[in-house]
Design a protein around this motif. Sequence first.
Motif, short mmCIF file in Angstrom:
data_model
loop_
_atom_site.label_atom_id
_atom_site.label_comp_id
_atom_site.label_asym_id
_atom_site.label_seq_id
_atom_site.Cartn_x
_atom_site.Cartn_y
_atom_site.Cartn_z
N ILE A 119 0.85 4.14 -4.94
CA ILE A 119 1.13 2.73 -4.67
C ILE A 119 1.88 2.58 -3.35
O ILE A 119 2.73 3.39 -3.00
CB ILE A 119 1.93 2.04 -5.80
CG1 ILE A 119 3.29 2.70 -6.03
CG2 ILE A 119 1.14 2.00 -7.07
CD1 ILE A 119 4.19 1.93 -6.98
N TRP A 120 1.50 1.55 -2.64
CA TRP A 120 2.17 1.14 -1.41
C TRP A 120 2.61 -0.30 -1.61
O TRP A 120 2.15 -0.99 -2.52
CB TRP A 120 1.21 1.19 -0.22
CG TRP A 120 0.84 2.58 0.20
CD1 TRP A 120 1.48 3.35 1.14
CD2 TRP A 120 -0.25 3.36 -0.26
NE1 TRP A 120 0.84 4.57 1.25
CE2 TRP A 120 -0.22 4.59 0.40
CE3 TRP A 120 -1.25 3.16 -1.20
CZ2 TRP A 120 -1.14 5.60 0.19
CZ3 TRP A 120 -2.17 4.15 -1.42
CH2 TRP A 120 -2.10 5.36 -0.73
N SER A 121 3.47 -0.78 -0.73
CA SER A 121 3.94 -2.16 -0.86
C SER A 121 2.78 -3.15 -0.70
O SER A 121 2.80 -4.22 -1.31
CB SER A 121 5.05 -2.45 0.15
OG SER A 121 4.65 -2.12 1.45
N GLU A 124 -0.06 -4.03 -4.30
CA GLU A 124 0.54 -3.67 -5.59
C GLU A 124 -0.10 -4.39 -6.77
O GLU A 124 -0.28 -3.80 -7.84
CB GLU A 124 2.03 -3.96 -5.57
CG GLU A 124 2.81 -3.04 -4.68
CD GLU A 124 4.28 -3.44 -4.59
OE1 GLU A 124 4.81 -3.97 -5.57
OE2 GLU A 124 4.86 -3.19 -3.53
N VAL A 146 4.94 6.51 -5.82
CA VAL A 146 5.41 5.50 -4.88
C VAL A 146 5.37 6.09 -3.47
O VAL A 146 6.05 7.06 -3.19
CB VAL A 146 6.84 5.03 -5.25
CG1 VAL A 146 7.34 4.02 -4.26
CG2 VAL A 146 6.85 4.47 -6.67
N ALA A 151 7.70 -0.43 -1.79
CA ALA A 151 6.85 -0.69 -2.94
C ALA A 151 7.72 -0.99 -4.16
O ALA A 151 8.70 -0.29 -4.42
CB ALA A 151 5.94 0.50 -3.21
#
Length: 175
Positions: A119-121, A124, A146, A151
């Motif tokens: 996951i990245w910012s 999401e 993460v 994120a």
Amino acid sequence: MPKFIVNITDISQPPLTYQGVGCFVVDSSFSPQAVQNFASQAADSLVLIKGEHAVERCLELGLDGVLLDLSNDASPVKSLQASQKSLGKGKICGVISRNRRHEAMLLSECEPDFLCFKIWSAGEAGLKELVSWYNELFLIQSAVFVCDDKADFNGYSADNIILDDKIYKNFCCQK
């Protein structure tokens, strides 16, 4: 509530500084001596290794298992099967998948110990839906890794959350 796995970016910090963490991930680029020293201090926690030649390093160093990043692999299922065969029984095999349903299904059929999504910012919301869908259909544990400190990993239905050591320390200090 998900469990935390700490991805070690600074191997000089002893595992005792991470209260209550049951699993660590170290990189295969760390020296074998540093990894063995870290693992010996993490007596009650699992230590997995990721990176190049992770399977070989895991077996050589007597670690608990591997975290394979197959998100850029052209044949992830074949790579996972070969790694599982090399690892043998009794070792943990986690796998990082592309954030795609079809690939998650194919890899889960190989029965890794857990399947991980990055996951990245950015993006999401779509990933939360993917992880929720995955957990509804599969018994294989899920994890989210993460990939940036912006994120927001709250609200994921994953069984495990993998945080870099620095992000984990910042998160724990905010509580």
